[in-house]
Design an enzyme around this catalytic site. Structure first.
Site, PDB file in Angstrom:
ATOM      1  N   LYS A   1      40.151  27.259   8.178  1.00 18.61           N
ATOM      2  CA  LYS A   1      40.747  28.460   8.788  1.00 18.61           C
ATOM      3  C   LYS A   1      42.002  28.879   8.019  1.00 18.61           C
ATOM      4  O   LYS A   1      42.198  30.062   7.736  1.00 18.61           O
ATOM      5  CB  LYS A   1      41.052  28.234  10.267  1.00 18.61           C
TER       6      LYS A   1
ATOM      7  N   HIS B   1      30.074  35.664  16.667  1.00 15.90           N
ATOM      8  CA  HIS B   1      30.954  36.330  17.634  1.00 15.90           C
ATOM      9  C   HIS B   1      30.551  37.779  17.912  1.00 15.90           C
ATOM     10  O   HIS B   1      30.936  38.322  18.934  1.00 15.90           O
ATOM     11  CB  HIS B   1      32.411  36.276  17.150  1.00 15.90           C
TER      12      HIS B   1
ATOM     13  N   ARG C   1      38.734  37.473   6.389  1.00 16.96           N
ATOM     14  CA  ARG C   1      38.902  36.782   7.675  1.00 16.96           C
ATOM     15  C   ARG C   1      37.740  37.062   8.636  1.00 16.96           C
ATOM     16  O   ARG C   1      37.466  36.290   9.551  1.00 16.96           O
ATOM     17  CB  ARG C   1      40.245  37.193   8.306  1.00 16.96           C
TER      18      ARG C   1
ATOM     19  N   HIS D   1      30.669  37.779  21.650  1.00 18.87           N
ATOM     20  CA  HIS D   1      31.616  38.621  22.394  1.00 18.87           C
ATOM     21  C   HIS D   1      30.876  39.585  23.316  1.00 18.87           C
ATOM     22  O   HIS D   1      31.314  39.842  24.438  1.00 18.87           O
ATOM     23  CB  HIS D   1      32.486  39.433  21.431  1.00 18.87           C
TER      24      HIS D   1
ATOM     25  N   LYS E   1      47.060  34.751  15.462  1.00 14.31           N
ATOM     26  CA  LYS E   1      46.689  35.840  16.373  1.00 14.31           C
ATOM     27  C   LYS E   1      47.222  35.501  17.758  1.00 14.31           C
ATOM     28  O   LYS E   1      46.946  34.412  18.282  1.00 14.31           O
ATOM     29  CB  LYS E   1      45.169  35.972  16.450  1.00 14.31           C
TER      30      LYS E   1
ATOM     31  N   GLU F   1      32.804  26.043  17.753  1.00 18.03           N
ATOM     32  CA  GLU F   1      33.620  26.580  16.652  1.00 18.03           C
ATOM     33  C   GLU F   1      33.585  25.631  15.454  1.00 18.03           C
ATOM     34  O   GLU F   1      33.597  26.070  14.306  1.00 18.03           O
ATOM     35  CB  GLU F   1      35.067  26.823  17.105  1.00 18.03           C
TER      36      GLU F   1
ATOM     37  N   HIS G   1      34.108  30.496  26.130  1.00 16.72           N
ATOM     38  CA  HIS G   1      34.016  31.250  24.879  1.00 16.72           C
ATOM     39  C   HIS G   1      33.003  30.615  23.905  1.00 16.72           C
ATOM     40  O   HIS G   1      32.110  31.283  23.382  1.00 16.72           O
ATOM     41  CB  HIS G   1      35.415  31.343  24.248  1.00 16.72           C
TER      42      HIS G   1
ATOM     43  N   ASN H   1      34.098  35.276  12.211  1.00 21.80           N
ATOM     44  CA  ASN H   1      33.432  35.833  13.387  1.00 21.80           C
ATOM     45  C   ASN H   1      31.934  35.566  13.420  1.00 21.80           C
ATOM     46  O   ASN H   1      31.217  36.209  14.190  1.00 21.80           O
ATOM     47  CB  ASN H   1      33.680  37.341  13.440  1.00 21.80           C
TER      48      ASN H   1
ATOM     49  N   GLU I   1      43.066  40.363   8.829  1.00 24.60           N
ATOM     50  CA  GLU I   1      41.641  40.635   9.011  1.00 24.60           C
ATOM     51  C   GLU I   1      41.194  41.965   8.416  1.00 24.60           C
ATOM     52  O   GLU I   1      40.512  42.767   9.066  1.00 24.60           O
ATOM     53  CB  GLU I   1      41.277  40.549  10.497  1.00 24.60           C
TER      54      GLU I   1
ATOM     55  N   ARG J   1      62.372  40.897  19.837  1.00 26.06           N
ATOM     56  CA  ARG J   1      61.669  41.209  18.572  1.00 26.06           C
ATOM     57  C   ARG J   1      61.251  39.958  17.798  1.00 26.06           C
ATOM     58  O   ARG J   1      61.093  39.980  16.579  1.00 26.06           O
ATOM     59  CB  ARG J   1      62.526  42.109  17.678  1.00 26.06           C
TER      60      ARG J   1
HETATM   61  N1  NAD Z   1      44.205  33.410  18.856  1.00 24.77           N
HETATM   62  C1  NAD Z   1      43.024  33.132  18.362  1.00 24.77           C
HETATM   63  O1  NAD Z   1      42.825  33.155  17.139  1.00 24.77           O
HETATM   64  C2  NAD Z   1      41.905  32.749  19.280  1.00 24.77           C
HETATM   65  C3  NAD Z   1      40.724  32.190  18.757  1.00 24.77           C
HETATM   66  C4  NAD Z   1      39.723  31.780  19.652  1.00 24.77           C
HETATM   67  C5  NAD Z   1      39.917  31.927  21.016  1.00 24.77           C
HETATM   68  N2  NAD Z   1      41.091  32.480  21.493  1.00 24.77           N
HETATM   69  C6  NAD Z   1      41.331  32.623  22.934  1.00 24.77           C
HETATM   70  O2  NAD Z   1      41.423  31.319  23.482  1.00 24.77           O
HETATM   71  C7  NAD Z   1      41.088  31.369  24.869  1.00 24.77           C
HETATM   72  C8  NAD Z   1      40.168  30.223  25.196  1.00 24.77           C
HETATM   73  O3  NAD Z   1      40.850  29.029  24.898  1.00 24.77           O
HETATM   74  P1  NAD Z   1      40.365  27.632  25.520  1.00 24.77           P
HETATM   75  O4  NAD Z   1      38.891  27.519  25.351  1.00 24.77           O
HETATM   76  O5  NAD Z   1      41.239  26.598  24.963  1.00 24.77           O
HETATM   77  O6  NAD Z   1      40.552  27.855  27.072  1.00 24.77           O
HETATM   78  P2  NAD Z   1      41.733  27.586  28.116  1.00 24.77           P
HETATM   79  O7  NAD Z   1      43.049  27.751  27.512  1.00 24.77           O
HETATM   80  O8  NAD Z   1      41.388  28.420  29.299  1.00 24.77           O
HETATM   81  O9  NAD Z   1      41.525  26.048  28.490  1.00 24.77           O
HETATM   82  C9  NAD Z   1      40.322  25.648  29.081  1.00 24.77           C
HETATM   83  C10 NAD Z   1      40.535  24.797  30.328  1.00 24.77           C
HETATM   84  O10 NAD Z   1      40.849  23.487  29.911  1.00 24.77           O
HETATM   85  C11 NAD Z   1      42.007  22.999  30.592  1.00 24.77           C
HETATM   86  N3  NAD Z   1      42.674  22.089  29.664  1.00 24.77           N
HETATM   87  C12 NAD Z   1      43.321  22.413  28.517  1.00 24.77           C
HETATM   88  N4  NAD Z   1      43.677  21.302  27.865  1.00 24.77           N
HETATM   89  C13 NAD Z   1      43.269  20.257  28.618  1.00 24.77           C
HETATM   90  C14 NAD Z   1      43.326  18.861  28.460  1.00 24.77           C
HETATM   91  N5  NAD Z   1      43.835  18.306  27.362  1.00 24.77           N
HETATM   92  N6  NAD Z   1      42.815  18.083  29.454  1.00 24.77           N
HETATM   93  C15 NAD Z   1      42.241  18.652  30.551  1.00 24.77           C
HETATM   94  N7  NAD Z   1      42.133  19.953  30.738  1.00 24.77           N
HETATM   95  C16 NAD Z   1      42.620  20.762  29.772  1.00 24.77           C
HETATM   96  C17 NAD Z   1      42.795  24.245  30.943  1.00 24.77           C
HETATM   97  O11 NAD Z   1      43.612  24.025  32.057  1.00 24.77           O
HETATM   98  C18 NAD Z   1      41.674  25.248  31.225  1.00 24.77           C
HETATM   99  O12 NAD Z   1      41.246  25.127  32.560  1.00 24.77           O
HETATM  100  C19 NAD Z   1      40.467  32.737  25.099  1.00 24.77           C
HETATM  101  O13 NAD Z   1      41.393  33.564  25.772  1.00 24.77           O
HETATM  102  C20 NAD Z   1      40.215  33.271  23.699  1.00 24.77           C
HETATM  103  O14 NAD Z   1      40.311  34.688  23.627  1.00 24.77           O
HETATM  104  C21 NAD Z   1      42.075  32.882  20.644  1.00 24.77           C
END
Ligand code: NAD
Length: 350
Positions: free
Chosen positions: A216, A237, A230, A241, A133, A175, A254, A234, A226, A111
């Site tokens: 943020k 997005h 918040r 999306h 999130k 972003e 993304h 988006n 949200e 939990r």
């Molecule tokens: N929680 C939230 O508020 C929120 C907001 C936006 C996006 N997201 C989520 O985030 C995800 C996308 O995140 P992302 O774009 O970071 O992608 P990711 O986590 O897939 O990372 C992208 C790639 O970069 C590589 N990588 C990461 N750090 C590295 C580094 N320092 N050096 C070399 N390679 C590196 C990883 O291995 C991966 O292949 C999606 O699932 C999306 O839904 C969440």
């Protein structure tokens, strides 16, 4: 819920002392994807051990497919087999995939146990590691299972961005541009000057990431779940999306889909809203400078069907973030008739 966010270069070796300073417990599960584990896990593990923390590292395959209930289950199994208790700490080292998955496991194991976010992509540093999130994908849709769960600590080591591939830089930059467009004209102007020049050694990087995190945090602080404000986060997005889902999350990073989304939503804001033509021209010029994969073949019906699934929709109406000026926006409904025009506009951009 407030929590400390450290931003700077060379922070990973200090993790152990930050961990102790913030009163966290004695055992930690370090979750990372295999690429990041190889690059940075030793630094994190050494720093924790030097501060008498006992860490167990776990690597997951890199990529969106790891954000699943199946992978969450594998992490629960590790935690149970190693007898992690309520004072356990989950340390998420990586991009948004690792942060969302490990955050969800931290929110739900016993939990809720403590969570540290160590974001290593620009996107995670300016966006996903902040705001609480967490979640995983379901076979019927992205991010459908999740929880709002605040970390105890966020440590964004800008030095880790030195190994980030170009495509991931662009995705994060999308972003950054979004924050400028919705809330801070000076930040938008800074990105105009920096596009194509930004890397891990850029002296402006720290102030840029800090500014995004502040925006943020300020927005989320007012509306953690949200229910209202918040939603401005988006911008780009609603369409972004939809593009990701039409292409089954395989074609765009993304932020690349958000770049197309912001172009489309800025166009709609000018065509049917209050965004002045000159502002739109400026936004279009900046967004067009960033390389992105071509759009897929799109028809109106498919685009509308995907946009109608957007989480911001209310009472069956599609809601979109409308730009009024660079740095000012509001959330309002949009008609299907208006939305259709974006396809014609996008065609002029390819
Ligand atoms: N929680 C939230 O508020 C929120 C907001 C936006 C996006 N997201 C989520 O985030 C995800 C996308 O995140 P992302 O774009 O970071 O992608 P990711 O986590 O897939 O990372 C992208 C790639 O970069 C590589 N990588 C990461 N750090 C590295 C580094 N320092 N050096 C070399 N390679 C590196 C990883 O291995 C991966 O292949 C999606 O699932 C999306 O839904 C969440």
């Amino acid at each position: 819920m407030p929590y400390p966010v450290y931003i700077g270069s060379g922070l990973l070796p200090q993790l152990g002392s930050l961990y102790r300073r913030h009163g966290l417990g004695g055992r930690a599960l370090l979750v990372s994807d295999e690429t990041v584990l190889e690059l940075y896990a030793d630094t994190v593990l050494d720093s924790l051990k030097a501060n008498d923390v006992e860490p167990i590292p776990v690597g997951i395959p890199a990529g969106e497919a790891s954000k699943s209930l199946h992978m969450a289950d594998q992490l629960y199994e590790r935690l149970i087999r190693h007898r992690f208790e309520r004072n356990a700490v989950i340390v998420a080292l990586g991009g948004g995939v690792v942060g969302d998955l490990a955050g969800f496991v931290a929110a739900t194991y016993l939990r809720g146990v403590s969570l540290i976010q160590l974001p290593t992509t620009l996107l995670a540093q300016v966006d996903s590691a902040i705001g609480g999130k967490t979640g995983v994908n379901h076979s019927l849709g992205k991010n459908l299972i999740g929880a709002f769960y605040a970390p105890s600590l966020v440590v964004a080591d800008l030095g880790t961005l030195a190994s980030l591939p170009q495509r991931e830089w662009r995705s994060g930059l999308a972003e950054v541009i979004k924050y400028g467009l919705i809330a801070d004209r000076a930040l938008f102007e800074q990105t105009e000057a920096l596009v194509g020049k930004l890397d891990a050694r850029a002296p402006e990087l720290e102030s840029l990431v800090s500014r995004c995190v502040s925006i943020k945090a300020e927005v989320v602080g007012e509306d953690e779940r949200e229910a209202g404000r918040r939603k401005v986060l988006n911008f780009g997005h609603t369409l972004g999306h939809a593009l990701e889902s039409i292409t089954e999350y395989k074609h765009f990073r993304h932020g690349e889909a958000v770049l197309w989304g912001m172009l489309g939503e800025a166009f709609l804001s000018q065509r049917f809203g209050a965004l002045p033509e000159m502002e739109f021209v400026r936004i279009r010029r900046l967004l067009s400078r960033l390389e992105k994969p071509a759009l897929p073949d799109l028809d109106e019906q498919t685009l509308l069907a995907h946009v109608q699934r957007d989480k911001k929709n209310q009472d069956g109406r599609v809601h979109m973030v409308w730009l009024r000026h660079i740095g000012k926006c509001q959330v309002q409904p949009i008609d299907a008739k208006q939305l259709r025009e974006v396809i014609g506009f996008w065609a002029t951009e390819t």
